[in-house]
Design a protein around this motif. Structure first.
Motif, short mmCIF file in Angstrom:
data_model
loop_
_atom_site.label_atom_id
_atom_site.label_comp_id
_atom_site.label_asym_id
_atom_site.label_seq_id
_atom_site.Cartn_x
_atom_site.Cartn_y
_atom_site.Cartn_z
N LEU A 17 4.22 -27.04 33.61
CA LEU A 17 4.13 -26.98 32.16
C LEU A 17 4.73 -28.22 31.51
O LEU A 17 4.22 -28.71 30.50
N SER A 21 2.17 -30.00 29.18
CA SER A 21 2.46 -29.87 27.76
C SER A 21 2.29 -31.20 27.03
O SER A 21 1.95 -31.23 25.85
N ILE A 24 -1.44 -31.53 26.22
CA ILE A 24 -1.79 -30.62 25.13
C ILE A 24 -1.29 -31.17 23.80
O ILE A 24 -2.04 -31.22 22.82
N ALA A 25 -0.05 -31.59 23.76
CA ALA A 25 0.51 -32.15 22.53
C ALA A 25 -0.18 -33.44 22.13
O ALA A 25 -0.36 -33.72 20.95
N SER A 34 3.42 -36.30 22.01
CA SER A 34 3.24 -35.97 23.43
C SER A 34 4.56 -35.80 24.17
O SER A 34 4.60 -35.17 25.22
N GLY A 37 6.77 -31.53 24.20
CA GLY A 37 6.75 -30.47 25.21
C GLY A 37 7.71 -30.72 26.35
O GLY A 37 8.54 -29.84 26.66
N ILE A 41 11.15 -28.47 27.23
CA ILE A 41 11.39 -27.88 28.55
C ILE A 41 12.68 -28.42 29.15
O ILE A 41 13.48 -27.68 29.72
N HIS A 101 -0.17 -37.33 34.14
CA HIS A 101 0.30 -35.96 33.93
C HIS A 101 -0.45 -34.96 34.81
O HIS A 101 0.15 -33.98 35.27
#
Length: 124
Positions: A17, A21, A24-25, A34, A37, A41, A101
């Motif tokens: 994740l 993440s 996704i960001a 970016s 995330g 975490i 990533h």
């Protein structure tokens, strides 16, 4: 850097994740958030183990590098003469962000720590 971190399933999930993440960001914020995330975490789960901490820190540090490339691209774009260089920087940052990533997420799913090719070392 690869190596078996002997992480449990939850740690591997958080590490995956941390890597995903950022993608996704990046999509949601056009690249500007970016790093959010992986930072979240890292802040919440860095004590879980070396895989989670290393994955989140590496993803964050790499995203700072990509964010800096994007900002430099915008500065060059504003100067008009630097538009071709700006476009090249944006493409390099975007492609490396997605590719690195995805590789990081795949390695994290196997319990391995991925070392990004470019980073601004802020988190450890």
């Amino acid at each position: 850097m690869t190596g078996d971190m002997r992480a449990g399933g939850d740690d591997r999930t958080l590490a995956v994740l941390a890597h995903l993440s950022a993608i996704i960001a990046m999509i949601i914020s056009a690249g500007w958030l970016s790093f959010a995330g992986p930072l979240l975490i890292w802040l919440l789960f860095r004590g879980r183990g070396p895989l989670v901490r290393g994955s989140a820190a590496g993803a964050f540090n790499f995203n700072l590098w990509a964010w800096l490339m994007t900002v430099i691209g915008w500065i060059l774009f504003i100067t008009v003469i630097g538009i071709p260089v700006a476009i090249i920087l944006w493409v390099i940052a975007a492609v490396l962000t997605v590719v690195c990533h995805v590789i990081g997420a795949l390695r994290a799913s196997r319990g391995e720590l991925y070392r990004y090719p470019a980073q601004i070392p802020i988190l450890h």
